[in-house]
Design a protein around this motif. Structure first.
Motif, short mmCIF file in Angstrom:
data_model
loop_
_atom_site.label_atom_id
_atom_site.label_comp_id
_atom_site.label_asym_id
_atom_site.label_seq_id
_atom_site.Cartn_x
_atom_site.Cartn_y
_atom_site.Cartn_z
N ASP A 51 38.51 48.01 40.24
CA ASP A 51 39.89 48.06 40.71
C ASP A 51 40.26 46.70 41.30
O ASP A 51 40.05 46.43 42.48
N PHE A 52 40.75 45.81 40.47
CA PHE A 52 41.21 44.50 40.89
C PHE A 52 42.35 44.07 39.98
O PHE A 52 42.59 44.67 38.95
N VAL A 63 34.02 43.34 38.32
CA VAL A 63 33.41 42.27 39.10
C VAL A 63 32.20 42.91 39.75
O VAL A 63 32.26 44.04 40.23
N ILE A 64 31.06 42.22 39.75
CA ILE A 64 29.85 42.78 40.35
C ILE A 64 29.61 42.09 41.68
O ILE A 64 29.66 40.87 41.78
N LEU A 121 42.13 36.22 40.94
CA LEU A 121 41.50 37.52 40.88
C LEU A 121 41.64 38.13 42.27
O LEU A 121 41.15 37.56 43.24
N ILE A 122 42.34 39.26 42.39
CA ILE A 122 42.65 39.84 43.69
C ILE A 122 41.91 41.17 43.84
O ILE A 122 42.04 42.06 43.00
N ILE A 123 41.14 41.27 44.93
CA ILE A 123 40.36 42.47 45.22
C ILE A 123 40.75 42.96 46.61
O ILE A 123 40.81 42.17 47.55
N GLU A 124 40.98 44.24 46.74
CA GLU A 124 41.24 44.84 48.05
C GLU A 124 39.92 45.08 48.76
O GLU A 124 38.96 45.56 48.16
N ASN A 148 37.88 48.22 48.44
CA ASN A 148 37.11 48.44 47.22
C ASN A 148 35.72 47.82 47.29
O ASN A 148 34.93 47.97 46.37
N ILE A 149 35.46 47.10 48.36
CA ILE A 149 34.16 46.44 48.53
C ILE A 149 33.36 47.22 49.56
O ILE A 149 33.81 47.44 50.67
N LYS A 150 32.18 47.65 49.17
CA LYS A 150 31.31 48.40 50.08
C LYS A 150 30.11 47.51 50.42
O LYS A 150 29.05 47.61 49.84
#
Length: 157
Positions: free
Chosen positions: A137-138, A125-126, A147-150, A153-155
């Motif tokens: 990492d999702f 994912v961008i 779609l699950i993102i922690e 993991n997002i900066k």
């Protein structure tokens, strides 16, 4: 996020709001809230032949967002992976229960293939903030189309 009229909510901490036509939204949280999950429901009406609206029923969940005394949080622009594209031959070989997860892709009256929502086409994912972030990492829960993102993991702060 450039998805107009997406439903946005948290894990029970706010009412659901919709993003505007540019994809912007605003949630008001209690000042005591320091950590929450953000739910983005892209229940976009499918427009036959328009490949940009193939995320019907997709949900994005960003888990464990930490505010850290910030008054405003900008998620940036999220570019989602596409569903897997199936050629017509591949679609015809699917079982009936799997065909229910397919949406035709057309150009005018010509059938080009199908989008298969049980699989996504890429492994990233961008996310654009000040720089481009590639998130690999999702998790993708195909039954729920989530779609699950922690958040870690997002900066994008």
């Amino acid at each position: 996020m450039e998805y107009p009229l997406a439903k946005v909510s948290t894990n029970g901490l706010t009412e659901t709001v919709e993003s505007d036509f540019d994809g912007y939204f605003q949630l008001t949280l209690n000042k005591k809230v320091k950590k929450f999950d953000l739910h983005l429901d892209l229940n976009i009406s499918s427009d036959k032949g328009n490949t940009e609206n193939l995320f019907k029923d997709l949900k994005i969940i960003i888990k464990n967002i930490e505010l850290n005394n910030q008054a405003k949080l900008d998620l940036g622009k999220i570019l989602l992976p596409y569903y897997r594209h199936l050629e017509i031959r591949e679609y015809e070989e699917l079982k009936a229960r799997d065909k229910k997860h397919c949406q035709p892709v057309t150009h005018y009256t010509e059938l080009l293939g199908y989008e298969y929502s049980k699989e996504i086409d890429t492994n990233s994912v961008i996310l654009f903030c000040e720089t481009e972030n590639l998130i690999t990492d999702f998790k993708y829960k195909k039954k729920k189309k989530e779609l699950i993102i922690e958040w870690t993991n997002i900066k994008c702060e």
